[in-house]
Enzyme design. Structure first.
Site, PDB file in Angstrom:
ATOM      1  N   ARG A   1       1.038  -1.301   0.107  1.00  0.00           N
ATOM      2  CA  ARG A   1      -0.134   0.066   0.009  1.00  0.00           C
ATOM      3  C   ARG A   1       0.930   1.285  -0.029  1.00  0.00           C
ATOM      4  O   ARG A   1       2.221   1.200   0.126  1.00  0.00           O
ATOM      5  CB  ARG A   1      -0.881   0.060   1.193  1.00  0.00           C
ATOM      6  CG  ARG A   1      -1.885  -1.164   1.238  1.00  0.00           C
ATOM      7  CD  ARG A   1      -2.438  -1.141   2.587  1.00  0.00           C
ATOM      8  NE  ARG A   1      -3.304   0.098   2.862  1.00  0.00           N
ATOM      9  CZ  ARG A   1      -3.901   0.520   4.130  1.00  0.00           C
ATOM     10  NH1 ARG A   1      -3.574  -0.152   5.274  1.00  0.00           N
ATOM     11  NH2 ARG A   1      -4.526   1.845   4.446  1.00  0.00           N
TER      12      ARG A   1
ATOM     13  N   LYS B   1      -1.941  -7.457  11.492  1.00  0.00           N
ATOM     14  CA  LYS B   1      -2.948  -7.057  12.196  1.00  0.00           C
ATOM     15  C   LYS B   1      -4.237  -6.724  11.133  1.00  0.00           C
ATOM     16  O   LYS B   1      -5.446  -6.943  11.562  1.00  0.00           O
ATOM     17  CB  LYS B   1      -3.011  -6.219  13.418  1.00  0.00           C
ATOM     18  CG  LYS B   1      -2.857  -4.957  12.866  1.00  0.00           C
ATOM     19  CD  LYS B   1      -2.692  -3.916  14.210  1.00  0.00           C
ATOM     20  CE  LYS B   1      -2.598  -2.477  13.781  1.00  0.00           C
ATOM     21  NZ  LYS B   1      -3.768  -1.641  13.846  1.00  0.00           N
ATOM     22  N   ASP B   2      -3.801  -6.565   9.840  1.00  0.00           N
ATOM     23  CA  ASP B   2      -4.637  -6.242   8.738  1.00  0.00           C
ATOM     24  C   ASP B   2      -5.126  -7.510   8.046  1.00  0.00           C
ATOM     25  O   ASP B   2      -6.239  -7.301   7.291  1.00  0.00           O
ATOM     26  CB  ASP B   2      -4.149  -4.956   8.110  1.00  0.00           C
ATOM     27  CG  ASP B   2      -4.159  -3.815   8.466  1.00  0.00           C
ATOM     28  OD1 ASP B   2      -4.705  -3.354   9.329  1.00  0.00           O
ATOM     29  OD2 ASP B   2      -3.305  -2.985   8.129  1.00  0.00           O
TER      30      ASP B   2
ATOM     31  N   SER C   1     -11.127   1.349  15.944  1.00  0.00           N
ATOM     32  CA  SER C   1     -11.051  -0.001  16.065  1.00  0.00           C
ATOM     33  C   SER C   1     -12.060  -0.490  17.117  1.00  0.00           C
ATOM     34  O   SER C   1     -12.185  -0.088  18.118  1.00  0.00           O
ATOM     35  CB  SER C   1      -9.391  -0.095  16.875  1.00  0.00           C
ATOM     36  OG  SER C   1      -9.564  -1.342  17.695  1.00  0.00           O
TER      37      SER C   1
ATOM     38  N   ARG D   1     -12.164  -3.324  18.632  1.00  0.00           N
ATOM     39  CA  ARG D   1     -11.492  -3.825  19.908  1.00  0.00           C
ATOM     40  C   ARG D   1     -11.157  -2.631  21.083  1.00  0.00           C
ATOM     41  O   ARG D   1     -11.681  -2.793  22.175  1.00  0.00           O
ATOM     42  CB  ARG D   1      -9.980  -4.531  19.489  1.00  0.00           C
ATOM     43  CG  ARG D   1      -9.051  -4.899  20.637  1.00  0.00           C
ATOM     44  CD  ARG D   1      -7.596  -5.373  20.441  1.00  0.00           C
ATOM     45  NE  ARG D   1      -7.029  -4.321  19.733  1.00  0.00           N
ATOM     46  CZ  ARG D   1      -6.382  -3.276  20.236  1.00  0.00           C
ATOM     47  NH1 ARG D   1      -5.968  -3.123  21.471  1.00  0.00           N
ATOM     48  NH2 ARG D   1      -5.335  -2.659  19.337  1.00  0.00           N
ATOM     49  N   ARG D   2     -10.329  -1.479  20.568  1.00  0.00           N
ATOM     50  CA  ARG D   2      -9.902  -0.702  21.355  1.00  0.00           C
ATOM     51  C   ARG D   2     -11.315   0.132  21.974  1.00  0.00           C
ATOM     52  O   ARG D   2     -11.469   0.524  23.070  1.00  0.00           O
ATOM     53  CB  ARG D   2      -9.035   0.626  20.846  1.00  0.00           C
ATOM     54  CG  ARG D   2      -7.631   0.006  20.528  1.00  0.00           C
ATOM     55  CD  ARG D   2      -6.915   1.124  19.471  1.00  0.00           C
ATOM     56  NE  ARG D   2      -5.326   0.426  19.552  1.00  0.00           N
ATOM     57  CZ  ARG D   2      -5.140   0.837  18.203  1.00  0.00           C
ATOM     58  NH1 ARG D   2      -5.817   1.548  17.389  1.00  0.00           N
ATOM     59  NH2 ARG D   2      -3.774   0.429  17.864  1.00  0.00           N
TER      60      ARG D   2
ATOM     61  N   ARG E   1     -11.071   7.412  11.628  1.00  0.00           N
ATOM     62  CA  ARG E   1     -10.333   6.589  10.476  1.00  0.00           C
ATOM     63  C   ARG E   1      -8.986   7.303   9.961  1.00  0.00           C
ATOM     64  O   ARG E   1      -8.686   8.621  10.150  1.00  0.00           O
ATOM     65  CB  ARG E   1     -11.257   6.188   9.510  1.00  0.00           C
ATOM     66  CG  ARG E   1     -12.200   5.061   9.820  1.00  0.00           C
ATOM     67  CD  ARG E   1     -12.615   4.179   8.544  1.00  0.00           C
ATOM     68  NE  ARG E   1     -11.378   3.183   8.270  1.00  0.00           N
ATOM     69  CZ  ARG E   1     -10.949   2.406   9.075  1.00  0.00           C
ATOM     70  NH1 ARG E   1     -11.717   2.084  10.124  1.00  0.00           N
ATOM     71  NH2 ARG E   1     -10.044   1.724   8.863  1.00  0.00           N
TER      72      ARG E   1
ATOM     73  N   THR F   1      -3.365  11.351   9.240  1.00  0.00           N
ATOM     74  CA  THR F   1      -4.685  11.773   9.077  1.00  0.00           C
ATOM     75  C   THR F   1      -5.399  12.092  10.598  1.00  0.00           C
ATOM     76  O   THR F   1      -5.871  12.950  11.152  1.00  0.00           O
ATOM     77  CB  THR F   1      -5.528  10.971   8.303  1.00  0.00           C
ATOM     78  OG1 THR F   1      -4.915  10.834   7.000  1.00  0.00           O
ATOM     79  CG2 THR F   1      -7.052  11.400   8.299  1.00  0.00           C
ATOM     80  N   ARG F   2      -4.935  10.853  11.409  1.00  0.00           N
ATOM     81  CA  ARG F   2      -5.533  11.015  12.882  1.00  0.00           C
ATOM     82  C   ARG F   2      -4.951  12.056  13.654  1.00  0.00           C
ATOM     83  O   ARG F   2      -5.535  12.654  14.516  1.00  0.00           O
ATOM     84  CB  ARG F   2      -5.325   9.509  13.498  1.00  0.00           C
ATOM     85  CG  ARG F   2      -5.966   8.374  12.811  1.00  0.00           C
ATOM     86  CD  ARG F   2      -5.812   7.168  13.211  1.00  0.00           C
ATOM     87  NE  ARG F   2      -6.062   5.987  12.475  1.00  0.00           N
ATOM     88  CZ  ARG F   2      -6.197   4.767  12.971  1.00  0.00           C
ATOM     89  NH1 ARG F   2      -6.483   4.333  14.070  1.00  0.00           N
ATOM     90  NH2 ARG F   2      -6.116   3.683  11.948  1.00  0.00           N
TER      91      ARG F   2
ATOM     92  N   CYS G   1     -13.111  -9.048  11.695  1.00  0.00           N
ATOM     93  CA  CYS G   1     -13.206  -8.068  11.925  1.00  0.00           C
ATOM     94  C   CYS G   1     -14.425  -7.222  12.606  1.00  0.00           C
ATOM     95  O   CYS G   1     -14.606  -6.273  12.698  1.00  0.00           O
ATOM     96  CB  CYS G   1     -12.855  -7.224  10.744  1.00  0.00           C
ATOM     97  SG  CYS G   1     -11.405  -6.018  10.730  1.00  0.00           S
TER      98      CYS G   1
END
Length: 320
Positions: free
Chosen positions: A18, A96-97, A142, A144-145, A162, A167-168, A255
């Protein structure tokens, strides 16, 4: 040992990735390790940037949960298509993806040495989740988080967040939320020491399965790639991921379920911790067991079965 037909600047090995800064950093690390292992120049390798559905700016801006956008395959589908067609020779992924199943014809059995597995608490003014005021706005994409945060702090207002690291951080600076969370591994690989990050110990927030690990995928039939990748494979990371990904696969690798898992090695022993939660954080079940390293995958499956049994029928009602 059979002679490997090594790549050259005239006929480079094509590494698919990517285009995000973190993905490129991982591809460059893969190239550097292969070049060092075979004493080759960097230009014996070609980094091929592939745009995936998950890189679509409109999707990122929408700030929707990953499962609503198409799950983990968002970041892999186009890359794997190019790998199968021969447009690239190997593909570099954040583990993890990665879905727990690979498409027919592809294999994922090479891992680089694992980075820091911990999550990072990111805030310009605070150092920990414990510093957050009641009702504070927290940003994370996430599942999970989100579930782990709400399990510990049901008062928090968790909003979708996202995008890549940059970006975050921009959204944080714009005041969209008081804090967010990233993987320490990504920050380390990008050498982002200036980011206001504090590592969260795994006892406080168990990380995602395979967090901090880079995986390299190839065609099953490509013996040259297999021989080259064998030279840079990290056995301990492979042993840890065998247990973690077996745990994930037996639970739900789609997911759509908040799942955390971490395997650690100590001598000949593997310790596996696993956790599965309701998305709203109202319930969490976990386990912590050890076994000989070679039995890690078996333990992962057994732990998943135990947690599913503990969860009971009503635990997954929200998925219907």
């Amino acid at each position: 040992m059979t002679q490997i037909d090594l790549p050259s600047p005239a006929s480079p090995l094509k590494i698919g990735t990517r285009g995000s800064p973190l993905a490129l950093a991982q591809a460059y690390e893969t190239r550097a390790r292969l070049a060092a292992a075979f004493d080759l120049p960097d230009d014996a390798f070609e980094i091929v940037v592939i745009k995936t559905t998950g890189d679509n700016q409109a999707l990122i801006a929408a700030d929707k949960p990953l499962k609503e956008l198409g799950g983990k395959g968002l970041f892999t589908k186009e890359i794997e298509e190019d790998l199968l067609s021969g447009a690239i020779d190997i593909a570099v992924h954040s583990m993890k993806d990665m879905p727990v199943q690979q498409p027919e014809g592809l294999v994922l059995d090479t891992y680089l040495p694992r980075e820091d597995v911990r999550d990072a608490f990111i805030s310009p003014s605070l150092t920990s989740i414990h510093d957050l005021a009641k009702g504070a706005v927290v940003g994370t994409s996430s599942l999970r988080r989100r579930a782990q945060l709400l399990h510990r702090r049901p008062d928090l207002n968790v909003v979708q967040f996202r995008g890549n690291v940059q970006t975050r951080l921009r959204k944080l600076s714009e005041g969209v939320a008081e804090c967010t969370f990233l993987a320490m591994a990504g920050l380390n690989r990008l050498a982002m020491a200036d980011v206001p990050a504090n590592a969260i110990e795994t006892n406080d927030m168990l990380p995602a399965v395979a967090q901090g690990a880079i995986g390299i995928e190839r065609r099953t039939s490509d013996n040259r790639a297999a021989d080259m990748l064998a030279a840079i494979h990290d056995q301990q990371t492979g042993q840890r991921l065998a247990a973690e990904r077996a745990f994930l696969a037996a639970l739900d690798g789609s997911c759509e379920t908040p799942i955390a898992g971490l395997a650690e090695l100590d001598g000949t022993t593997l310790r596996l911790r696993g956790e599965v939660l309701r998305p709203d954080g109202s319930e969490a079940i976990s386990d912590d067991q050890s076994c000989p390293i070679e039995d890690g995958a078996e333990l992962g499956r057994a732990m998943a079965a135990k947690l599913l049994d503990q969860a009971g029928e009503g635990f997954f009602d929200w998925k219907r």
